[in-house]
Design a protein around this motif. Structure first.
Motif, PDB file in Angstrom:
ATOM      1  N   THR A 239     -16.098  -2.619   0.267  1.00  0.00           N
ATOM      2  CA  THR A 239     -15.518  -1.287   0.140  1.00  0.00           C
ATOM      3  C   THR A 239     -15.857  -0.611  -1.183  1.00  0.00           C
ATOM      4  O   THR A 239     -15.418   0.493  -1.452  1.00  0.00           O
ATOM      5  N   ASP A 240     -16.641  -1.288  -2.037  1.00  0.00           N
ATOM      6  CA  ASP A 240     -17.058  -0.699  -3.308  1.00  0.00           C
ATOM      7  C   ASP A 240     -15.876  -0.496  -4.256  1.00  0.00           C
ATOM      8  O   ASP A 240     -15.847   0.415  -5.057  1.00  0.00           O
ATOM      9  N   SER A 244      -9.798  -5.496  -7.317  1.00  0.00           N
ATOM     10  CA  SER A 244      -8.501  -4.954  -7.704  1.00  0.00           C
ATOM     11  C   SER A 244      -7.848  -4.203  -6.553  1.00  0.00           C
ATOM     12  O   SER A 244      -6.637  -3.990  -6.558  1.00  0.00           O
ATOM     13  N   HIS A 245      -8.635  -3.778  -5.559  1.00  0.00           N
ATOM     14  CA  HIS A 245      -8.097  -2.947  -4.478  1.00  0.00           C
ATOM     15  C   HIS A 245      -7.071  -3.713  -3.644  1.00  0.00           C
ATOM     16  O   HIS A 245      -5.932  -3.265  -3.478  1.00  0.00           O
ATOM     17  N   SER A 246      -7.459  -4.864  -3.142  1.00  0.00           N
ATOM     18  CA  SER A 246      -6.536  -5.612  -2.297  1.00  0.00           C
ATOM     19  C   SER A 246      -5.329  -6.099  -3.084  1.00  0.00           C
ATOM     20  O   SER A 246      -4.209  -6.143  -2.565  1.00  0.00           O
ATOM     21  N   GLU A 251       0.504  -5.849  -3.936  1.00  0.00           N
ATOM     22  CA  GLU A 251       1.694  -5.644  -4.772  1.00  0.00           C
ATOM     23  C   GLU A 251       2.586  -4.538  -4.226  1.00  0.00           C
ATOM     24  O   GLU A 251       3.790  -4.717  -4.040  1.00  0.00           O
ATOM     25  N   LEU A 252       1.995  -3.363  -3.980  1.00  0.00           N
ATOM     26  CA  LEU A 252       2.826  -2.216  -3.586  1.00  0.00           C
ATOM     27  C   LEU A 252       3.332  -2.330  -2.154  1.00  0.00           C
ATOM     28  O   LEU A 252       4.440  -1.871  -1.853  1.00  0.00           O
ATOM     29  N   CYS A 253       2.528  -2.915  -1.258  1.00  0.00           N
ATOM     30  CA  CYS A 253       3.018  -3.099   0.112  1.00  0.00           C
ATOM     31  C   CYS A 253       4.179  -4.088   0.130  1.00  0.00           C
ATOM     32  O   CYS A 253       5.207  -3.852   0.792  1.00  0.00           O
ATOM     33  N   TYR A 254       4.019  -5.192  -0.572  1.00  0.00           N
ATOM     34  CA  TYR A 254       5.088  -6.198  -0.616  1.00  0.00           C
ATOM     35  C   TYR A 254       6.359  -5.595  -1.223  1.00  0.00           C
ATOM     36  O   TYR A 254       7.463  -5.739  -0.677  1.00  0.00           O
ATOM     37  N   ALA A 255       6.212  -4.907  -2.365  1.00  0.00           N
ATOM     38  CA  ALA A 255       7.375  -4.353  -3.058  1.00  0.00           C
ATOM     39  C   ALA A 255       8.056  -3.268  -2.220  1.00  0.00           C
ATOM     40  O   ALA A 255       9.294  -3.207  -2.150  1.00  0.00           O
ATOM     41  N   ASP A 357      -2.958   2.276   0.987  1.00  0.00           N
ATOM     42  CA  ASP A 357      -4.428   2.324   0.965  1.00  0.00           C
ATOM     43  C   ASP A 357      -4.900   3.719   0.567  1.00  0.00           C
ATOM     44  O   ASP A 357      -5.790   3.877  -0.279  1.00  0.00           O
ATOM     45  N   THR A 358      -4.303   4.748   1.155  1.00  0.00           N
ATOM     46  CA  THR A 358      -4.674   6.137   0.829  1.00  0.00           C
ATOM     47  C   THR A 358      -4.340   6.450  -0.624  1.00  0.00           C
ATOM     48  O   THR A 358      -5.139   7.071  -1.336  1.00  0.00           O
TER      49      THR A 358
END
Length: 415
Positions: A239-240, A244-246, A251-255, A357-358
């Motif tokens: 994904t270029d 750090s992307h995943s 972090e933010l999805c879990y939180a 993701d967005t």
């Protein structure tokens, strides 16, 4: 060994000239590097080295082979970091010459066999990206030495037998012809990714009241183990974004899920995030960030959720994780892809992943803006489309996660 992709319509005459330029560049870079080792304070020499890389990148872009040009582009970022810090670590000379040698190997493969070996290319690209992510000069030299070790070994130095097994399976299973999702064959033995045993690690006490710290503890102790860490590297390289992307999404999805009352199983959510863009690895020659993708290329890119979900079903049977991979680009009003489904037809976890993701894409897309401005643009984009593109309840939980935890912690870099 490695997945080998055929490349059509190669201009062999131009490629031969480019290989000659690589050889000349290597000689010139070696002279500059030797001088820099003796005079590391001479930033003018670093600038000269950057100009050489710029020229070579310009020539390489004409080939339209993304992986080759991306390796050079990331190397230029390292030199810009040297200029910013006015610090030239001695191992950088060896590293630069090694990267040139490895890119030349890829170019020779391209010339003689009309193929590009994806694993060889990513074995250059991923360590280079790790150096780009270094934030402090004192860590620079150590990270460069680690990158040299990774590039010179036959496989990633951090990869164990189980990692390599999963990596091999990923490349072997992906093909270029998307198929509808089908039931997993009984002949295939799933590769087990270990299920969590609960929170562990140094942040466990502090994490009790901070979902961001909970996320980090969970990710380190339960997710980044065995093959998952390598999957993240492959997915993020495709994904270029660098790896750090995943981690950002994890972090933010879990939180956000914790703030919403944990309606989604954290393990299923985390594994789905790790695999969410793995389908893009099927098309390494398409620059997915290009603003000038053809309609054909765009239609191929829009199949990556299906390809990723199909691949994932071969060695993981968690339905939520698979649906995250398949649905994370679907939108509430049906304007997403690959199926154009809407509302309740979209997996709940995938709705959350789509929001984060967005947001991260908007943070990193426009490098001409300050980080603070991109944060504001990201928040504006998500909230202005709450209820139309993004689930309004998830947006509320996401806003609370950012305002109460993420923004205060990141105030230093945002300001």
């Amino acid at each position: 060994m490695g997945v080998v992709i055929p490349v059509e319509n190669i201009d062999h005459e131009f490629l031969e000239q480019l290989i000659e330029r690589f050889e000349q560049f290597h000689t010139e870079a070696e002279k500059i590097s030797i001088n820099l080792e003796k005079n590391p304070e001479k930033m003018g020499l670093v600038r000269a080295l950057q100009f050489l890389f710029d020229g070579l990148l310009y020539e390489t872009l004409k080939l339209n082979i993304t992986l080759l040009s991306e390796c050079l582009h990331e190397a230029i970022k390292i030199l810009l970091k040297v200029l910013e810090w006015k610090f030239y670590p001695v191992p950088l000379s060896e590293f630069i010459l090694l990267v040139i040698d490895k890119i030349m190997e890829l170019a020779h493969d391209l010339s003689f066999e009309e193929t590009i070996n994806i694993r060889k290319a990513q074995q250059i690209l991923i360590p280079v990206q790790h150096i780009v992510l270094v934030r402090h000069p004192e860590d620079f030299g150590v990270k460069i030495e680690e990158a040299i070790s990774e590039i010179t070994e036959e496989k990633y130095s951090c990869v164990g037998d189980e990692d390599h097994k999963i990596c091999t399976m990923i490349f072997d299973k992906i093909d270029s012809d998307p198929e509808p999702l089908k039931e997993k064959s009984s002949e295939i033995t799933p590769i087990e990714i270990p299920a969590p045993n609960g929170l562990a690690g140094p942040n466990v006490i502090k994490a009790a009241n901070d979902p961001i710290l909970q996320a980090r503890d969970y990710i380190e102790s339960q997710i980044f183990n065995r093959g998952v860490n390598l999957v993240v590297k492959i997915s993020d390289a495709a994904t270029d974004y660098s790896d750090s992307h995943s981690r950002f999404l994890l972090e933010l999805c879990y939180a956000t899920n914790v703030i919403a009352g944990s309606p989604i199983d954290p393990y299923a959510l985390s594994v789905g995030v790790c695999f969410h863009d793995i389908g893009l690895a099927a098309h390494p020659l398409i620059d997915i960030k290009s603003p000038t993708l053809t309609d054909h290329e765009l239609s191929i890119v829009r199949q990556h959720p299906l390809e990723g979900a199909k691949l994932m079903k071969e060695f993981h049977d968690n339905s939520t994780s698979i649906e995250i991979v398949c649905d994370h680009h679907e939108r509430e009003n049906g304007s997403g892809y690959p199926h154009g489904i809407k509302g309740n037809s979209i997996n709940e976890a995938a709705k959350l992943v789509g929001i984060v993701d967005t947001f991260h894409e908007l943070l990193v897309r426009n490098t001409s803006n300050t980080y603070a401005k991109n944060v504001l643009l990201g928040l504006s984009e998500i909230n202005s489309h709450s209820g139309t593109l993004y689930d309004s309840l998830w947006v509320q939980s996401f806003n609370k996660c950012l305002s109460d935890y993420w923004l205060p912690e990141n105030r230093r870099i945002i300001n």
